[in-house]
Design a protein around this motif. Structure first.
Motif, PDB file in Angstrom:
ATOM      1  N   ARG A 299       0.961  -1.198  -0.023  1.00  0.00           N
ATOM      2  CA  ARG A 299       0.059  -0.195   0.108  1.00  0.00           C
ATOM      3  C   ARG A 299       1.059   1.871   0.171  1.00  0.00           C
ATOM      4  NH1 ARG A 299      -1.740   3.434   3.900  1.00  0.00           N
ATOM      5  NH2 ARG A 299      -0.827   2.289   5.651  1.00  0.00           N
ATOM      6  N   LEU A 300       1.745   1.188   0.988  1.00  0.00           N
ATOM      7  CA  LEU A 300       2.555   2.815   0.759  1.00  0.00           C
ATOM      8  C   LEU A 300       4.015   2.579   0.008  1.00  0.00           C
ATOM      9  CD1 LEU A 300       3.276   2.486   5.086  1.00  0.00           C
ATOM     10  CD2 LEU A 300       2.133   3.481   3.846  1.00  0.00           C
ATOM     11  N   ALA A 301       4.250   1.330  -0.220  1.00  0.00           N
ATOM     12  CA  ALA A 301       5.284   1.792  -1.893  1.00  0.00           C
ATOM     13  C   ALA A 301       4.887   0.539  -3.209  1.00  0.00           C
ATOM     14  CB  ALA A 301       6.096   2.131  -1.413  1.00  0.00           C
ATOM     15  N   PRO A 302       4.397   0.687  -3.582  1.00  0.00           N
ATOM     16  CA  PRO A 302       3.201   0.083  -4.416  1.00  0.00           C
ATOM     17  C   PRO A 302       4.021  -0.450  -5.448  1.00  0.00           C
ATOM     18  CG  PRO A 302       1.499   2.064  -4.518  1.00  0.00           C
ATOM     19  CD  PRO A 302       2.455   1.993  -3.339  1.00  0.00           C
ATOM     20  N   LEU A 303       4.373   0.043  -6.184  1.00  0.00           N
ATOM     21  CA  LEU A 303       5.290  -0.071  -7.456  1.00  0.00           C
ATOM     22  C   LEU A 303       6.321  -0.341  -7.089  1.00  0.00           C
ATOM     23  CD1 LEU A 303       3.928   2.600  -9.795  1.00  0.00           C
ATOM     24  CD2 LEU A 303       3.031   0.776 -10.156  1.00  0.00           C
ATOM     25  N   ALA A 304       7.438  -0.105  -6.152  1.00  0.00           N
ATOM     26  CA  ALA A 304       8.740  -0.242  -5.563  1.00  0.00           C
ATOM     27  C   ALA A 304       8.361  -1.040  -4.930  1.00  0.00           C
ATOM     28  CB  ALA A 304       8.373   0.527  -4.954  1.00  0.00           C
ATOM     29  N   ALA A 305       7.066  -2.099  -4.711  1.00  0.00           N
ATOM     30  CA  ALA A 305       7.631  -2.988  -3.968  1.00  0.00           C
ATOM     31  C   ALA A 305       7.091  -4.247  -4.560  1.00  0.00           C
ATOM     32  CB  ALA A 305       5.967  -3.204  -2.861  1.00  0.00           C
ATOM     33  N   ALA A 306       6.350  -4.236  -6.309  1.00  0.00           N
ATOM     34  CA  ALA A 306       6.715  -4.716  -7.303  1.00  0.00           C
ATOM     35  C   ALA A 306       7.287  -4.834  -7.581  1.00  0.00           C
ATOM     36  CB  ALA A 306       4.824  -4.342  -8.905  1.00  0.00           C
ATOM     37  N   ARG A 307       8.229  -4.047  -8.590  1.00  0.00           N
ATOM     38  CA  ARG A 307       9.937  -4.015  -8.532  1.00  0.00           C
ATOM     39  C   ARG A 307      10.639  -4.983  -7.592  1.00  0.00           C
ATOM     40  NH1 ARG A 307       9.511   1.577  -9.857  1.00  0.00           N
ATOM     41  NH2 ARG A 307      10.418   2.297  -8.698  1.00  0.00           N
ATOM     42  N   ALA A 308      10.101  -4.742  -6.808  1.00  0.00           N
ATOM     43  CA  ALA A 308      11.369  -5.429  -5.614  1.00  0.00           C
ATOM     44  C   ALA A 308      10.428  -6.982  -6.319  1.00  0.00           C
ATOM     45  CB  ALA A 308      10.567  -5.134  -4.587  1.00  0.00           C
ATOM     46  N   GLN A 309       9.722  -7.819  -6.330  1.00  0.00           N
ATOM     47  CA  GLN A 309       9.231  -8.872  -6.228  1.00  0.00           C
ATOM     48  C   GLN A 309       9.307  -9.181  -7.707  1.00  0.00           C
ATOM     49  OE1 GLN A 309       5.386  -9.850  -4.221  1.00  0.00           O
ATOM     50  NE2 GLN A 309       4.822 -11.245  -6.401  1.00  0.00           N
ATOM     51  N   THR A 310       9.336  -8.833  -9.067  1.00  0.00           N
ATOM     52  CA  THR A 310       9.426  -9.025 -10.383  1.00  0.00           C
ATOM     53  C   THR A 310      10.944  -9.287 -10.591  1.00  0.00           C
ATOM     54  OG1 THR A 310       9.192  -6.765 -11.333  1.00  0.00           O
ATOM     55  CG2 THR A 310       7.512  -8.869 -11.101  1.00  0.00           C
ATOM     56  N   ALA A 311      11.664  -8.462  -9.816  1.00  0.00           N
ATOM     57  CA  ALA A 311      13.229  -8.257  -9.475  1.00  0.00           C
ATOM     58  C   ALA A 311      13.828  -9.300  -8.679  1.00  0.00           C
ATOM     59  CB  ALA A 311      13.992  -6.979  -9.256  1.00  0.00           C
ATOM     60  N   PHE A 312      13.700  -9.667  -7.588  1.00  0.00           N
ATOM     61  CA  PHE A 312      13.419 -10.533  -6.999  1.00  0.00           C
ATOM     62  C   PHE A 312      13.814 -12.717  -8.096  1.00  0.00           C
ATOM     63  CE2 PHE A 312      12.861 -14.697  -4.506  1.00  0.00           C
ATOM     64  CZ  PHE A 312      14.618 -14.597  -3.479  1.00  0.00           C
ATOM     65  N   ASP A 313      12.052 -12.591  -8.498  1.00  0.00           N
ATOM     66  CA  ASP A 313      12.022 -13.779  -9.132  1.00  0.00           C
ATOM     67  C   ASP A 313      13.187 -13.704 -10.396  1.00  0.00           C
ATOM     68  OD1 ASP A 313       9.819 -14.433  -7.890  1.00  0.00           O
ATOM     69  OD2 ASP A 313       8.539 -14.408  -8.940  1.00  0.00           O
ATOM     70  N   CYS A 314      13.149 -13.124 -10.931  1.00  0.00           N
ATOM     71  CA  CYS A 314      14.630 -12.400 -11.956  1.00  0.00           C
ATOM     72  C   CYS A 314      15.950 -13.030 -11.387  1.00  0.00           C
ATOM     73  CB  CYS A 314      14.256 -11.453 -12.694  1.00  0.00           C
ATOM     74  SG  CYS A 314      15.554 -10.612 -14.082  1.00  0.00           S
ATOM     75  N   TRP A 315      16.282 -12.030 -10.683  1.00  0.00           N
ATOM     76  CA  TRP A 315      17.545 -12.950  -9.869  1.00  0.00           C
ATOM     77  C   TRP A 315      17.408 -14.212  -9.604  1.00  0.00           C
ATOM     78  CZ3 TRP A 315      18.321 -10.404  -4.546  1.00  0.00           C
ATOM     79  CH2 TRP A 315      19.533 -10.883  -4.019  1.00  0.00           C
ATOM     80  N   LEU A 316      16.397 -14.613  -9.034  1.00  0.00           N
ATOM     81  CA  LEU A 316      16.284 -15.898  -8.946  1.00  0.00           C
ATOM     82  C   LEU A 316      16.716 -17.352  -9.812  1.00  0.00           C
ATOM     83  CD1 LEU A 316      15.657 -18.604  -6.595  1.00  0.00           C
ATOM     84  CD2 LEU A 316      13.552 -18.210  -6.709  1.00  0.00           C
ATOM     85  N   GLU A 317      15.549 -16.950 -10.932  1.00  0.00           N
ATOM     86  CA  GLU A 317      15.693 -17.997 -12.313  1.00  0.00           C
ATOM     87  C   GLU A 317      17.915 -17.530 -12.759  1.00  0.00           C
ATOM     88  OE1 GLU A 317      15.340 -18.363 -15.853  1.00  0.00           O
ATOM     89  OE2 GLU A 317      16.005 -15.887 -16.012  1.00  0.00           O
ATOM     90  N   GLY A 318      17.806 -16.109 -12.784  1.00  0.00           N
ATOM     91  CA  GLY A 318      18.915 -16.325 -13.539  1.00  0.00           C
ATOM     92  C   GLY A 318      19.918 -17.127 -12.433  1.00  0.00           C
TER      93      GLY A 318
END
Length: 285
Positions: A127-146
């Motif tokens: 709620r407080l940082a929705p877009l940054a939180a979304a970027r963090a989650q998708t970047a994490f999944d990308c990092w994990l996959e890579g």
């Protein structure tokens, strides 16, 4: 890398074998065309919903496209499904580290990063940082996959995760509200004096540069017909937009959405008058 390449190979082999026998295996054809066609469908899906959901969808579509370009159809499908789930309102979480075959040191670092993100979610980061939180989650999944097969990709996504998490934690530290809610009387779209004060705060935040864009989402309770409530939720969003425009917010900076009774703040049986559900949510982006 998930097993998408093997799936494609198996499908093509089955097509060839069936073709040599003079008969096409319809199940193999259906599987092949699903693999070929559902990725464009996900990419063209119209975003809607809260800012966090939109951010997840966009991030997962970006990863999906990258994996497809790398001919990693298994991961492309995986991230495409996550994009669809996010856009559908499902609570999509970052991937579990155990999903990937990575060495112990990488697994330990990624597990700590995931725990850091989940802790931020517990502190209301969506709620407080929705877009940054979304970027963090998708970047994490990308990092994990890579981390399985592509060290350069992993490092790039790790850097993006760290940048996004810094923004998330800054927002959590400041405690700045980025979603405001305006409530309405039953079957009305009038702006009350209390609602006007809330809208004035939104206009002030916009004027101070705290947001470049506002999303106004109208809602209704379940006390009337669904079709009527959809129109009522639209009128409520329009009423808030009108006041914001009067207070100096440009119309082009506002996006109006309306959901009728489909997204209650408080779930109720049909026909129930629920004040918490008669609202417009204003998200600052």
């Amino acid at each position: 890398m998930l097993n998408g390449a093997k799936v494609v190979f198996a499908l093509l082999v089955s097509l060839v074998v069936a073709g040599c026998a003079g008969k096409i295996d319809r199940r193999a054809m259906d599987g092949y065309f699903l693999l070929a066609n559902d990725i464009p469908a996900v990419r063209e899906m119209q975003p809607h919903g809260p800012a966090f959901v939109q951010g997840l969808r966009a991030g997962y579509v970006e990863i999906m496209d990258y994996e497809k370009a790398q001919m990693d159809f298994g991961d492309a499908r995986h991230f495409g499904r996550k994009a669809v789930a996010a856009a559908s309102g499902v609570n999509v979480l970052p991937d579990e580290v155990a999903l990937r075959k990575i060495d112990a040191a990488a697994a330990e670092e990624l597990s700590a990063a995931r725990a850091r993100l989940m802790d931020a979610y517990e502190r209301d980061a969506r709620r407080l940082a929705p877009l940054a939180a979304a970027r963090a989650q998708t970047a994490f999944d990308c990092w994990l996959e890579g981390s399985e097969y592509d060290p350069d990709r992993a490092e790039d996504c790790k850097a993006r995760f760290m940048t996004a998490m810094a923004a998330v934690e800054d927002a959590l530290a400041s405690g700045i509200e980025n979603v405001y809610i305006v409530f309405f009387a039953w079957d009305r779209a009038d702006i009350t004096p209390v609602a006007r004060k809330i809208i004035a705060q939104v206009a002030e935040d916009y004027a101070q540069g705290k947001a470049a864009r506002l999303i106004l989402a109208g809602h209704a309770d379940r006390s009337g017909p669904a079709a009527y409530n959809l129109k009522l939720s639209k009128r409520r969003a329009q009423a808030v937009a009108k006041v914001l425009a009067e207070m100096g917010v440009p119309e082009e900076a506002m996006e109006l959405q309306w959901y009728g009774e489909t997204k209650p703040r408080v779930p109720t049986p049909d026909g129930v008058r629920e004040p918490q559900n008669r609202r417009v949510e204003i998200s600052l982006e």
